[in-house]
Design a protein around this motif. Structure first.
Motif, PDB file in Angstrom:
ATOM      1  N   VAL A 199     -36.274 -75.914  47.361  1.00 21.36           N
ATOM      2  CA  VAL A 199     -34.868 -76.157  47.653  1.00 21.36           C
ATOM      3  C   VAL A 199     -34.224 -74.874  48.156  1.00 21.36           C
ATOM      4  O   VAL A 199     -34.739 -73.769  47.944  1.00 21.36           O
ATOM      5  CB  VAL A 199     -34.101 -76.674  46.421  1.00 21.36           C
ATOM      6  N   ALA A 200     -33.096 -75.028  48.822  1.00 21.92           N
ATOM      7  CA  ALA A 200     -32.336 -73.882  49.319  1.00 21.92           C
ATOM      8  C   ALA A 200     -30.892 -74.295  49.476  1.00 21.92           C
ATOM      9  O   ALA A 200     -30.560 -75.483  49.560  1.00 21.92           O
ATOM     10  CB  ALA A 200     -32.893 -73.393  50.656  1.00 21.92           C
ATOM     11  N   CYS A 201     -30.011 -73.288  49.529  1.00 24.07           N
ATOM     12  CA  CYS A 201     -28.595 -73.551  49.771  1.00 24.07           C
ATOM     13  C   CYS A 201     -28.038 -72.480  50.699  1.00 24.07           C
ATOM     14  O   CYS A 201     -28.605 -71.388  50.835  1.00 24.07           O
ATOM     15  CB  CYS A 201     -27.802 -73.563  48.464  1.00 24.07           C
ATOM     16  N   ALA A 202     -26.908 -72.795  51.326  1.00 27.49           N
ATOM     17  CA  ALA A 202     -26.199 -71.819  52.150  1.00 27.49           C
ATOM     18  C   ALA A 202     -24.724 -72.190  52.191  1.00 27.49           C
ATOM     19  O   ALA A 202     -24.378 -73.377  52.155  1.00 27.49           O
ATOM     20  CB  ALA A 202     -26.768 -71.780  53.561  1.00 27.49           C
ATOM     21  N   THR A 203     -23.865 -71.176  52.257  1.00 29.07           N
ATOM     22  CA  THR A 203     -22.425 -71.386  52.406  1.00 29.07           C
ATOM     23  C   THR A 203     -21.885 -70.388  53.433  1.00 29.07           C
ATOM     24  O   THR A 203     -22.478 -69.334  53.665  1.00 29.07           O
ATOM     25  CB  THR A 203     -21.658 -71.182  51.087  1.00 29.07           C
ATOM     26  N   SER A 204     -20.740 -70.732  54.018  1.00 38.04           N
ATOM     27  CA  SER A 204     -20.105 -69.830  54.973  1.00 38.04           C
ATOM     28  C   SER A 204     -18.619 -70.161  55.039  1.00 38.04           C
ATOM     29  O   SER A 204     -18.236 -71.336  54.983  1.00 38.04           O
ATOM     30  CB  SER A 204     -20.738 -69.985  56.358  1.00 38.04           C
ATOM     31  N   THR A 205     -17.778 -69.146  55.156  1.00 39.61           N
ATOM     32  CA  THR A 205     -16.335 -69.397  55.167  1.00 39.61           C
ATOM     33  C   THR A 205     -15.554 -68.272  55.828  1.00 39.61           C
ATOM     34  O   THR A 205     -16.020 -67.135  55.902  1.00 39.61           O
ATOM     35  CB  THR A 205     -15.810 -69.582  53.728  1.00 39.61           C
ATOM     36  N   GLY A 206     -14.361 -68.624  56.269  1.00 42.50           N
ATOM     37  CA  GLY A 206     -13.389 -67.637  56.716  1.00 42.50           C
ATOM     38  C   GLY A 206     -12.363 -67.341  55.636  1.00 42.50           C
ATOM     39  O   GLY A 206     -11.457 -66.549  55.849  1.00 42.50           O
ATOM     40  N   GLY A 207     -12.489 -68.005  54.487  1.00 46.35           N
ATOM     41  CA  GLY A 207     -11.581 -67.750  53.376  1.00 46.35           C
ATOM     42  C   GLY A 207     -10.276 -68.503  53.492  1.00 46.35           C
ATOM     43  O   GLY A 207     -10.173 -69.512  54.175  1.00 46.35           O
ATOM     44  N   ILE A 208      -9.257 -68.001  52.821  1.00 46.24           N
ATOM     45  CA  ILE A 208      -7.948 -68.636  52.783  1.00 46.24           C
ATOM     46  C   ILE A 208      -7.014 -67.959  53.771  1.00 46.24           C
ATOM     47  O   ILE A 208      -6.973 -66.737  53.857  1.00 46.24           O
ATOM     48  CB  ILE A 208      -7.352 -68.555  51.361  1.00 46.24           C
ATOM     49  N   ARG A 209      -6.273 -68.778  54.505  1.00 50.69           N
ATOM     50  CA  ARG A 209      -5.327 -68.223  55.474  1.00 50.69           C
ATOM     51  C   ARG A 209      -4.329 -67.289  54.786  1.00 50.69           C
ATOM     52  O   ARG A 209      -3.857 -67.548  53.687  1.00 50.69           O
ATOM     53  CB  ARG A 209      -4.574 -69.359  56.159  1.00 50.69           C
ATOM     54  N   ASN A 210      -4.046 -66.171  55.434  1.00 47.68           N
ATOM     55  CA  ASN A 210      -3.121 -65.156  54.928  1.00 47.68           C
ATOM     56  C   ASN A 210      -3.607 -64.462  53.662  1.00 47.68           C
ATOM     57  O   ASN A 210      -2.821 -63.900  52.903  1.00 47.68           O
ATOM     58  CB  ASN A 210      -1.720 -65.743  54.702  1.00 47.68           C
ATOM     59  N   LYS A 211      -4.918 -64.495  53.439  1.00 48.06           N
ATOM     60  CA  LYS A 211      -5.475 -63.739  52.316  1.00 48.06           C
ATOM     61  C   LYS A 211      -5.274 -62.242  52.555  1.00 48.06           C
ATOM     62  O   LYS A 211      -5.114 -61.793  53.690  1.00 48.06           O
ATOM     63  CB  LYS A 211      -6.977 -64.034  52.193  1.00 48.06           C
ATOM     64  N   MET A 212      -5.311 -61.471  51.468  1.00 46.92           N
ATOM     65  CA  MET A 212      -5.236 -60.020  51.597  1.00 46.92           C
ATOM     66  C   MET A 212      -6.455 -59.506  52.350  1.00 46.92           C
ATOM     67  O   MET A 212      -7.548 -60.095  52.278  1.00 46.92           O
ATOM     68  CB  MET A 212      -5.192 -59.365  50.216  1.00 46.92           C
ATOM     69  N   VAL A 213      -6.285 -58.436  53.080  1.00 48.03           N
ATOM     70  CA  VAL A 213      -7.416 -57.800  53.761  1.00 48.03           C
ATOM     71  C   VAL A 213      -8.453 -57.397  52.715  1.00 48.03           C
ATOM     72  O   VAL A 213      -8.121 -56.787  51.699  1.00 48.03           O
ATOM     73  CB  VAL A 213      -6.945 -56.560  54.549  1.00 48.03           C
ATOM     74  N   GLY A 214      -9.690 -57.782  52.946  1.00 41.05           N
ATOM     75  CA  GLY A 214     -10.755 -57.442  52.013  1.00 41.05           C
ATOM     76  C   GLY A 214     -10.964 -58.438  50.900  1.00 41.05           C
ATOM     77  O   GLY A 214     -11.877 -58.278  50.091  1.00 41.05           O
TER      78      GLY A 214
END
Length: 328
Positions: A199-214
């Motif tokens: 088995v394997a898994c993967a995730t990818s995201t740009g995060g939450i809009r207007n999140k703090m830098v970093g």
């Protein structure tokens, strides 16, 4: 609680049956607006077909989840790679994670910029370094060192995202609107079981809009945004990152499966716990070593798709489970 179950045999029956390959993907659990609904469903169906094609050719679960997630990173309807949300400075910072259930090897990147397919960079971290995670400038330097193409930020940002970013001023507004109203969008992910039983898994995201830098959410954190172990299964999570981090959601789901809960029970109990304990909403997909799978969410909608036995299952609404024949 919305749920989608693998049809057919019971989990016990499946253990005694011939190993069948399975791939499940999600395009994020959130309040998907009507104008993005069809594109979201079409996108997860395409990703599921592309990932399953790898398994049909005898490829590995690891290859399959990478291909499936790359498909969604290349699709601007999803908040990953192209289509990523903007932080407070108007920049795209991307997170990604991948894990091999056979060896427990994993790789992750966080806060990377100008990378179209961070899931592949995460895999390179796993396979070409002695580390498990690289972040920000270090991750980008590593990408340059292995010849990963850098692309302008503008290439990753859609006109839709630029307009929405300008509307909303602060992080808390972004959080509330991601999960309670129409605007913004969330993580993508995939889990797979191959013909060798890995088995394997993967995730990818740009995060939450207007999140703090970093800011780094759950997606690249082992045991939170995802986990894979041949002895228990593979999970990919989606939803409010800080809530998922607090309950280590992916590992919580698998721990309940290790205690004898079915995939559906494990998902329902874990998401319920997150809601009760930290008032967090989200979703997850899971596949067991026997090939039993499920997709569950506590948000308004979650685009998901799964392929097994040449049948493509998919849905968006609570309790929705549609099917069609898989076409190569």
């Amino acid at each position: 609680m919305a749920e989608c179950l693998s049809p057919g045999k019971s989990e016990a029956q499946e253990r005694g049956a011939k190993m069948s390959v399975v791939l499940v993907v999600h395009g994020g659990a959130w309040a998907i607006p009507d104008e993005l609904a069809k594109a979201s469903v079409d996108g997860v169906k395409t990703a599921a077909r592309e990932g399953f094609s790898v398994l049909k050719r005898g490829g590995s679960a690891l290859d399959a989840v990478e291909v499936a997630v790359r498909s969604m990173e290349d699709n601007t309807v999803f908040n990953a790679g192209h289509g990523g949300t903007l932080n407070t400075d108007g920049e795209v910072e991307l997170d990604a994670f991948i894990m091999d259930g056979q060896t427990l090897a994993s790789g992750a990147v966080s806060s990377v910029k100008n990378i179209a397919n961070p899931v592949s960079l995460a895999r390179a971290v796993m396979e070409k370094t002695s580390h498990m995670m690289l972040t920000s400038r270090g991750a980008n330097l590593f990408a340059e060192s292995i010849g990963t193409a850098m692309i302008p930020t503008e290439t990753l940002v859609t006109e839709y995202e630029r307009k929405e970013w300008k509307k909303h001023k602060d992080y808390m507004t972004g959080v509330m609107e991601d999960f309670s109203t129409r605007w913004a969008h969330d993580t993508v992910g995939a889990v797979a079981l191959d013909s060798a039983g890995n088995v394997a898994c993967a995730t990818s995201t740009g995060g939450i809009r207007n999140k703090m830098v970093g800011r780094v959410g759950d997606s690249p954190i082992i045991g939170c945004g995802g986990y894979a172990d041949n002895f228990s299964g593979a999970v990919s999570c989606t939803g409010h990152g800080e809530s998922i981090l607090k309950v280590t959601l992916a590992r919580l789901i698998l721990s309940k499966m290790e205690q004898g809960k079915s995939v559906t029970e494990a998902l329902q109990m874990s998401l319920q716990h997150m809601g009760d304990r930290v008032q967090g909403a989200g979703g997850a997909i899971v596949v067991s070593p026997s090939g039993h799978w499920a997709a569950t969410f506590t948000t308004e909608r979650m685009a998901w798709a799964a392929v097994e036995h040449d049948v493509l299952w998919y849905g968006l609404e609570p309790l929705e489970r549609l099917k069609e024949h898989w076409l190569q």
